[in-house]
Scaffold this motif. Sequence first.
Motif, short mmCIF file in Angstrom:
data_model
loop_
_atom_site.label_atom_id
_atom_site.label_comp_id
_atom_site.label_asym_id
_atom_site.label_seq_id
_atom_site.Cartn_x
_atom_site.Cartn_y
_atom_site.Cartn_z
N ARG A 22 43.62 44.69 18.19
CA ARG A 22 43.58 44.91 16.78
C ARG A 22 42.96 43.82 16.18
NH1 ARG A 22 43.05 46.00 11.82
NH2 ARG A 22 44.59 45.70 10.55
N SER A 23 43.33 42.64 16.77
CA SER A 23 43.06 41.25 16.01
C SER A 23 41.63 41.00 16.56
CB SER A 23 43.91 39.96 16.43
OG SER A 23 44.15 39.85 17.92
N THR A 24 41.26 41.01 17.83
CA THR A 24 39.76 40.63 18.30
C THR A 24 39.05 41.65 18.67
OG1 THR A 24 40.63 40.43 20.88
CG2 THR A 24 41.06 38.68 19.50
N GLY A 25 39.37 43.05 18.97
CA GLY A 25 38.66 44.05 19.65
C GLY A 25 38.56 44.15 20.96
N PHE A 26 39.22 43.20 21.55
CA PHE A 26 39.33 43.02 22.80
C PHE A 26 40.69 42.85 23.59
CE2 PHE A 26 34.80 42.42 23.34
CZ PHE A 26 34.51 42.73 24.57
N GLY A 27 41.12 43.36 24.74
CA GLY A 27 42.12 43.04 25.27
C GLY A 27 41.85 42.54 26.84
N VAL A 28 42.61 41.64 27.42
CA VAL A 28 42.42 41.35 28.99
C VAL A 28 43.74 41.58 29.39
CG1 VAL A 28 41.80 39.26 30.29
CG2 VAL A 28 40.81 39.48 28.08
N LEU A 29 43.89 41.98 30.49
CA LEU A 29 44.81 42.28 31.53
C LEU A 29 44.96 41.90 32.88
CD1 LEU A 29 45.07 46.27 30.48
CD2 LEU A 29 46.87 44.54 29.95
N LYS A 30 45.96 41.18 33.30
CA LYS A 30 46.36 40.91 34.82
C LYS A 30 47.18 41.73 35.46
CE LYS A 30 49.29 37.03 33.49
NZ LYS A 30 49.27 35.59 33.50
N ASN A 31 47.33 41.46 36.69
CA ASN A 31 48.16 42.49 37.25
C ASN A 31 48.14 43.89 37.15
OD1 ASN A 31 49.19 39.97 38.48
ND2 ASN A 31 50.80 39.60 37.05
N HIS A 32 47.14 44.60 37.11
CA HIS A 32 46.91 45.92 36.45
C HIS A 32 46.70 46.63 38.00
CE1 HIS A 32 42.73 45.52 37.52
NE2 HIS A 32 42.57 44.17 36.99
N PRO A 33 46.62 48.04 37.96
CA PRO A 33 46.75 48.85 39.12
C PRO A 33 45.63 49.03 39.86
CG PRO A 33 47.68 50.17 37.22
CD PRO A 33 46.95 48.78 36.76
N ILE A 34 44.37 48.64 39.51
CA ILE A 34 43.26 49.08 39.88
C ILE A 34 42.88 48.05 40.90
CG2 ILE A 34 40.62 48.89 39.89
CD1 ILE A 34 40.97 49.90 37.03
N ARG A 35 42.76 48.53 42.33
CA ARG A 35 42.67 47.66 43.52
C ARG A 35 41.46 46.89 43.42
NH1 ARG A 35 41.66 51.14 47.66
NH2 ARG A 35 41.18 52.83 46.43
N GLN A 36 41.69 45.50 43.74
CA GLN A 36 40.56 44.64 43.69
C GLN A 36 39.72 44.62 44.87
OE1 GLN A 36 39.80 42.82 41.02
NE2 GLN A 36 41.30 44.15 40.27
N TYR A 126 51.29 52.35 19.07
CA TYR A 126 51.22 51.26 18.36
C TYR A 126 50.37 51.37 17.19
CZ TYR A 126 54.72 48.91 21.34
OH TYR A 126 55.78 48.60 21.99
N SER A 127 50.06 52.57 16.99
CA SER A 127 49.10 52.83 15.69
C SER A 127 49.93 53.03 14.54
CB SER A 127 48.20 54.06 15.84
OG SER A 127 47.16 53.96 16.79
N PRO A 128 49.80 52.30 13.54
CA PRO A 128 50.57 52.68 12.21
C PRO A 128 50.61 53.96 11.77
CG PRO A 128 49.15 50.66 11.95
CD PRO A 128 48.77 51.36 13.11
N VAL A 129 51.51 54.51 11.21
CA VAL A 129 51.63 55.84 10.73
C VAL A 129 50.56 56.44 9.77
CG1 VAL A 129 53.11 57.82 9.31
CG2 VAL A 129 54.12 55.96 10.79
N SER A 221 40.05 55.85 13.89
CA SER A 221 41.24 55.14 13.21
C SER A 221 40.84 54.49 11.72
CB SER A 221 41.43 53.84 14.01
OG SER A 221 40.70 52.99 14.14
N GLY A 222 39.82 55.13 11.40
CA GLY A 222 39.50 54.55 9.93
C GLY A 222 39.18 53.07 9.63
N GLY A 223 38.66 52.37 10.89
CA GLY A 223 38.48 51.02 10.98
C GLY A 223 39.69 50.34 11.20
N HIS A 224 40.93 50.76 11.48
CA HIS A 224 41.96 49.91 11.77
C HIS A 224 41.69 49.26 13.18
CE1 HIS A 224 46.28 48.72 11.94
NE2 HIS A 224 46.19 49.08 13.22
N PHE A 225 41.33 49.75 13.95
CA PHE A 225 40.90 49.32 15.37
C PHE A 225 39.44 48.98 15.41
CE2 PHE A 225 44.72 51.62 16.54
CZ PHE A 225 45.34 50.39 17.07
#
Length: 279
Positions: A22-36, A126-129, A221-225
């Motif tokens: 929401r705040s940056t347009g990006f998210g970074v994940l670690k320890n995710h399920p995709i096998r390295q 986590y989308s507002p109503v 999302s009407g621009g929310h995301f």
Amino acid sequence: MKLEAVDFNAPDAAERFVESLRSTGFGVLKNHPIRQDLVSSVYENWQGFFDSEEKMQYRFKPETQDGLFPVDVSEVAKGHEKRDIKEFFHYYPWGQCPDALRGQLQGYYDEANSLAKTLLSWVEEYSPVNVSELYSQSLSSMVDGSEQTLLRVLHYPPMKGDEDPGAIRAAAHEDINLLTILPASNEPGLQVLGKDGEWLDVPCDFGYLIVNIGDMLQEASGGHFPSTTHRVVNPDGADMTKSRISLPLFLHPKPEVVLSDRYTANSYLMERLRELGLI
């Protein structure tokens, strides 16, 4: 501002991940399920494909958009005049692919799709109503059974020094789809445009997963995301001699899905492909 990695297994992972989107347009994940080990092997095998002459047997089909897009037909980002310095292969389960590479790539496609649906459900949760009310159907159901979700194997070739002045590996652009899932590349270069107008380096630690919002989610999302502008810059010094491989999965809804009063998923996609010069 700095993009922080969220631990996929943390109890508050979904909330923190969606807030980052929401705040940056990006998210970074670690320890995710995709096998390295799978990601590493795909990088290695497709480097071999791009280095071969065989690749030209798989030139893309304009009507279906599957197969190899050579450097000479690479995209011109919306609003730009120079072609990106890259070549890429569009993989769909129903499309063309070298037999020797298909099984492994389909395995990655399946793993990335499964994770992408989980992340889409986090966004929904986590989308507002007032934003949820805009969705014509649940986000996760938009992609159920979709044959449009695209895995792109991207190859940025080594720089020779004779490139067109002003051309870069991927000019500033936004993605078309709902979410893009991208394992950290084997080389740095990805940057995101912050709200303050400054370019931020996206962490490229091996094992990280980069997720960004596409235009379709912004529309739904009407621009929310926000669909955030990003680019891949040219390397400096010794890094110029290195190839860069990346594996973005573009999560696409079924064509008939209604995104907004203005667009279905198909009408939106066709408009953007025409703008890119790909159809």
